[in-house]
Scaffold this motif. Structure first.
Motif, PDB file in Angstrom:
ATOM      1  N   ILE A 139       0.851  -1.193   0.000  1.00 21.80           N
ATOM      2  CA  ILE A 139       0.000   0.000   0.000  1.00 21.80           C
ATOM      3  C   ILE A 139       0.884   1.240   0.000  1.00 21.80           C
ATOM      4  CG2 ILE A 139      -0.214  -0.131   2.528  1.00 21.80           C
ATOM      5  CD1 ILE A 139      -3.094   1.030   2.083  1.00 21.80           C
ATOM      6  N   ASP A 140       0.546   2.188  -0.861  1.00 20.63           N
ATOM      7  CA  ASP A 140       1.290   3.437  -0.955  1.00 20.63           C
ATOM      8  C   ASP A 140       0.518   4.481  -0.152  1.00 20.63           C
ATOM      9  OD1 ASP A 140       2.379   5.850  -1.625  1.00 20.63           O
ATOM     10  OD2 ASP A 140       2.508   5.428  -3.774  1.00 20.63           O
ATOM     11  N   GLU A 142       1.270   7.435   0.920  1.00 22.75           N
ATOM     12  CA  GLU A 142       1.271   8.821   0.432  1.00 22.75           C
ATOM     13  C   GLU A 142       0.247   9.018  -0.688  1.00 22.75           C
ATOM     14  OE1 GLU A 142       5.600   9.517   0.225  1.00 22.75           O
ATOM     15  OE2 GLU A 142       5.034   9.256   2.338  1.00 22.75           O
ATOM     16  N   MET A 143       0.214   8.015  -1.571  1.00 22.26           N
ATOM     17  CA  MET A 143      -0.740   8.088  -2.670  1.00 22.26           C
ATOM     18  C   MET A 143      -2.166   8.084  -2.132  1.00 22.26           C
ATOM     19  SD  MET A 143      -1.263   8.497  -5.683  1.00 22.26           S
ATOM     20  CE  MET A 143      -0.855   7.957  -7.296  1.00 22.26           C
ATOM     21  N   LEU A 144      -2.409   7.191  -1.171  1.00 25.22           N
ATOM     22  CA  LEU A 144      -3.751   7.103  -0.596  1.00 25.22           C
ATOM     23  C   LEU A 144      -4.142   8.448   0.013  1.00 25.22           C
ATOM     24  CD1 LEU A 144      -6.137   5.222   0.021  1.00 25.22           C
ATOM     25  CD2 LEU A 144      -5.073   4.712   2.216  1.00 25.22           C
ATOM     26  N   SER A 145      -3.188   9.034   0.715  1.00 25.34           N
ATOM     27  CA  SER A 145      -3.441  10.325   1.343  1.00 25.34           C
ATOM     28  C   SER A 145      -3.742  11.396   0.295  1.00 25.34           C
ATOM     29  CB  SER A 145      -2.215  10.687   2.178  1.00 25.34           C
ATOM     30  OG  SER A 145      -2.293  12.012   2.574  1.00 25.34           O
ATOM     31  N   MET A 147      -4.942  10.895  -2.721  1.00 27.53           N
ATOM     32  CA  MET A 147      -6.225  10.617  -3.367  1.00 27.53           C
ATOM     33  C   MET A 147      -7.396  11.017  -2.461  1.00 27.53           C
ATOM     34  SD  MET A 147      -5.618   9.360  -6.390  1.00 27.53           S
ATOM     35  CE  MET A 147      -7.203   8.725  -6.881  1.00 27.53           C
ATOM     36  N   ALA A 208      -9.469   5.742  -5.275  1.00 25.65           N
ATOM     37  CA  ALA A 208      -8.336   5.971  -4.377  1.00 25.65           C
ATOM     38  C   ALA A 208      -7.598   4.674  -4.091  1.00 25.65           C
ATOM     39  CB  ALA A 208      -8.829   6.600  -3.072  1.00 25.65           C
ATOM     40  N   GLU A 211      -5.537   3.269  -7.044  1.00 28.18           N
ATOM     41  CA  GLU A 211      -4.283   3.971  -7.307  1.00 28.18           C
ATOM     42  C   GLU A 211      -3.209   3.661  -6.264  1.00 28.18           C
ATOM     43  OE1 GLU A 211      -3.504   5.972  -9.919  1.00 28.18           O
ATOM     44  OE2 GLU A 211      -5.447   5.349 -10.746  1.00 28.18           O
ATOM     45  N   SER A 212      -3.609   3.244  -5.080  1.00 30.59           N
ATOM     46  CA  SER A 212      -2.611   3.177  -4.009  1.00 30.59           C
ATOM     47  C   SER A 212      -2.340   1.774  -3.463  1.00 30.59           C
ATOM     48  CB  SER A 212      -3.025   4.096  -2.852  1.00 30.59           C
ATOM     49  OG  SER A 212      -4.354   3.839  -2.499  1.00 30.59           O
ATOM     50  N   VAL A 213      -3.165   0.801  -3.868  1.00 26.05           N
ATOM     51  CA  VAL A 213      -2.981  -0.540  -3.303  1.00 26.05           C
ATOM     52  C   VAL A 213      -2.693  -1.539  -4.403  1.00 26.05           C
ATOM     53  CG1 VAL A 213      -4.101  -2.407  -2.029  1.00 26.05           C
ATOM     54  CG2 VAL A 213      -4.486  -0.047  -1.352  1.00 26.05           C
TER      55      VAL A 213
END
Ligand SMILES: Nc1nc2c(ncn2[C@@H]2O[C@H](COP(=O)(O)OP(=O)(O)O)[C@@H](O)[C@H]2O)c(=O)[nH]1
Lengths: 657, 86
Positions: A139-140, A142-145, A147, A208, A211-213
């Motif tokens: 899991i990313d 930063e990306m999740l945050s 998004m 979201a 893109e992040s998982v």
């Protein structure tokens, strides 16, 4: 320190789905300095504790675990009131910390989107990352945050990792407003426009997460699923459920008996010591015989109650509780109850108090009340001394069909009677007083987890403390009333007994005096008063006194009978002196007071009657009104009377007794 | 692994109750407008999502459904409102 305390108090709310790790995080952030209470007027638990936020102390409020803020259930209503600042006594939170389970990201984030819409800044605390990554997913954060357009912090509630970063992010966010871009254009192609927002939220979340998982599909066969295959198996699942319950009961009865004996002796010793150290008189008697003995009679059951709480917490925390509900729902729904009612009812075979307190997981109020109202029909351990005395006196050594012990058969029959009546009452209640369309069953089956010792112990202690605190005053009050009923008015020979010489007098005289006093007391008069009513049950007024006194707790019947029959109050249910005294007891006109049929009738009465002040007190607390405990007391007494009447009169008609 | 067995092209819709155990289906609609429907949607059972019936309880009801990576138990009466296509 002093200056930062002067500043405006910061309020932070902790929200999250059930099982997301909220309790564990709350404990790790606040330590042991938490306060547990109820929201005014309802039985939803309110937990609060201080949280050190960059030097200043914030007030952390733990919201009930929930899936949504739509305000359909009581928990959701309370939570949304806290978040909007409508809940009296709680300032509107400055920031909400949303506990989000990484292994169950999409559904957990749904609540987060709803929080955004309340306009309060949200920090996402991502739990269970260690498990998620062990499964091979990545899991990313930063990306999740980015998004979600809100800070996301990795935490490990168990180890405390991420606490500092969480505090920083929360501090930074005070005074900001969250964005809700997904609400700007709601999907138009929905059947019911009221559902459009739900679709928009999930659309936003799916993007979201996508893109992040990165999901690792190869490892999708999780250990939890394998365990579940066995534990909810058609045959093994049920067998294991029975085994677990047997184990729990075995442990409760074997582990609890030693501390229970000790407590009983301890309270006896304290009572005696108080009596010895105070000038004789009403005050000393009130303290030792009224308060210490009365409260002691309840506290004696505490080891059992604690163990039961321990097992309930273990079953909840491991994820098994939901499986038991899943396994038994079909059966329970036949009588109109929820699968979640199963374990509380089973617990009531040890003691109804933890059982009744465990019904809180049942969301529908009517289902919950129906479960509470039938829980005391399960034969609890306080009834055992009563059954034992009756069996030891009248049925010992007898057999049925030549090989079954009559005592065992009767014991089993008493349990069965309680269950049958409970089923019938539940069916009637659900068709009348508590009639309602079936609430949704929808229940998450959380992954199995090794229970966390600290959470489990804390849970157990909190519940036990709640019981003592909330039931304490009622128990105290009833103890005093019952004591006064048996203490007043004082007989004339009583003065002699409280004389200095009394200590030197023979115990038989003591016993006789105690017996005389009881017979002449208000309780004795009440016994006479109710005699016409209980004569059709085969009971004389002395048994009537015992019925009245055992309202404190069922096992008190044994000690009251001991006093009435002059054998001293310390005999237990198997004592030969007491057995002989009961056998020899005579009514006022010289006939034997007891026959085997009377004994059986008394047992039936005790299966069905609400003879327990602690249960009354707990029901009062759990239903938040006196209406339900009074209803419970009346209808159970009525059923007990009818049951006992049928037993006695039917038995006589058949030529017994 | 489960996803690879997804048959493409079979277009018959059915209710979730009739989805064979272990088969993956895609939700096409959730009928109704009451509390139960709303709760189902909020729990993530919305059109487009894939679902799989994991097992039935010993007495045939409720059923356990895997959706969005978690397991949800529901009674058959609730699963009847969910239309799926394999
Ligand atoms: N591995 C792991 N387990 C966790 C974490 N947070 C909580 N748990 C465990 O997850 C279970 C459920 O946690 P709990 O705090 O009771 O959840 P609640 O229902 O949200 O209050 C407990 O057994 C916790 O010990 C975490 O970050 N990592």
């Amino acid at each position: 320190m002093a200056s930062s305390a002067r500043k405006k108090q910061i309020t932070i709310a902790l929200a999250g789905n059930p099982n997301a790790g909220k309790t564990t995080l709350f404990n790790s952030l606040t330590g042991l300095r938490q306060k547990v209470a109820n929201y005014p007027g309802v039985t939803v638990e309110r937990k609060e504790g201080p949280w050190q936020l960059n030097g200043s102390s914030a007030d952390l409020i733990d919201l009930p675990g929930l899936y949504s803020l739509e305000a359909t259930s009581l928990d959701e209503q309370i939570a949304s009131q806290v978040i909007t600042g409508e809940q009296a006594g709680i300032p509107k939170p400055d920031v909400v910390v949303a506990v989000v389970d990484a292994t169950n990201l999409e559904r957990n984030l749904y609540l987060v989107t709803q929080l955004f819409e309340f306009g309060i800044p949200v920090v996402v605390a991502l739990t269970m990352i260690n498990i998620f990554e062990k499964q091979g997913h990545t899991i990313d954060v930063e990306m999740l945050s980015a998004m979600l357009k809100t800070p996301v912090v990795r935490v490990n509630a168990r180890s405390g990792r991420g606490r500092k970063e969480l505090a920083e992010k929360v501090h930074d966010l005070i005074g900001t407003t969250p964005e809700t871009p997904y609400l700007e254009e709601l999907p138009a192609d929905v059947e019911d426009p009221r559902h459009a927002k739900i679709f928009a939220r999930y659309q936003f979340i799916s993007n979201a997460v996508q893109e992040s998982v990165w999901h690792n599909d190869a490892k999708s066969h999780r250990l939890s699923d394998k365990i579940d295959k066995v534990l909810t198996h058609k045959v093994f699942g049920l067998a294991i459920l029975v085994l677990i319950l047997l184990l729990v009961f075995q442990t409760i009865f074997s582990w609890a008996s030693l501390p229970m004996d000790l407590l009983e002796k301890g309270f006896g010793a304290i009572g005696d010591a108080v009596k010895a150290s105070m000038p004789p008189g009403i005050l000393a008697d009130l303290l030792s015989d009224g308060i210490i003995a009365g409260v002691g009679g309840v506290v004696v059951f505490l080891p059992q109650i604690l163990l039961l709480f321990l097992f309930i917490s273990l079953l909840e925390d491991s994820g098994y509780m939901a499986r038991a509900a899943f396994l038994m729902d079909k059966l329970m729904s036949r009588v109109g109850l929820h699968g979640k009612a199963f374990l509380p009812l089973i617990s009531s075979f040890a003691c109804a108090i933890p059982g009744i307190m465990a019904t809180r997981t049942i969301e529908s109020r009517r289902d919950r009340f129906a479960t509470i109202l039938i829980a005391p029909f399960m034969s609890c351990s306080a009834r055992l001394p009563v059954y034992t005395l009756m069996i030891a006196t009248f049925f010992a050594g007898r057999t049925v069909f030549g090989f079954l012990s009559m005592g065992a058969v009767l014991m089993l029959a008493m349990y069965a009677l309680g269950i049958l009546v409970a089923v019938a009452v539940a069916a009637i209640l659900k068709r009348t007083l508590l009639k309602a369309p079936p609430p949704p069953f929808l229940m998450e089956l959380p992954p199995y987890r090794l229970p966390n010792l600290r959470t489990v112990l804390q849970n157990m202690l909190t519940r036990a403390w709640l019981f003592l605190k909330r039931a304490g005053t009622v128990i105290l009050a009833i103890s005093i009333i019952l004591w006064a009923l048996m203490y007043f008015p004082r007989g004339s020979q009583q003065t002699a007994v409280s004389d200095q010489q009394a200590a030197a007098e023979q115990p038989t005289n003591d016993n006789q005096a105690a017996s005389e006093q009881l017979k002449n007391s208000f309780a004795g008069k009440l016994g006479h008063l109710i005699e016409p009513a209980i004569r059709p049950l085969g009971f004389d007024w002395k048994i009537g006194i015992a019925l009245i006194s055992s309202f404190a707790a069922r096992e008190v019947l044994v000690s009251t009978l001991s006093i009435i029959y002059n054998v001293g109050k310390d005999e237990d249910a198997q004592s030969q002196t007491l057995v002989q005294a009961v056998k020899d007891a005579k009514t006022d006109d010289g006939r034997p007071a007891w026959t085997p049929l009377t004994a059986l009738t008394l047992m039936v009465f005790f299966v069905l009657a609400m003879q327990c002040m602690s249960t009354i007190a707990v029901v009062r607390r759990e239903t938040n009104s006196w209406r339900w405990p009074i209803f419970m007391l009346s209808y159970m007494t009525a059923i007990a009377y009818i049951g006992a009447f049928i037993t006695y009169q039917g038995g006589k008609a058949l030529g017994f007794g | 692994m489960e996803t690879s067995t997804r048959a493409v092209g079979s277009s018959g819709t059915m209710t979730l109750t009739h989805l064979p155990i272990g088969k993956v289906g895609r939700v096409t609609s959730v009928r109704g407008s009451g509390r139960v429907t709303r709760r189902l949607l909020e729990m993530g059972v919305i059109p487009g999502v894939t679902v799989q019936v994991v097992k039935m309880a010993p007495f045939g009801d409720p059923i356990e459904v895997r959706v969005r990576g978690y397991n949800l138990a529901m009674r058959r009466s609730e699963a009847d409102a969910i239309e799926v296509v394999i």
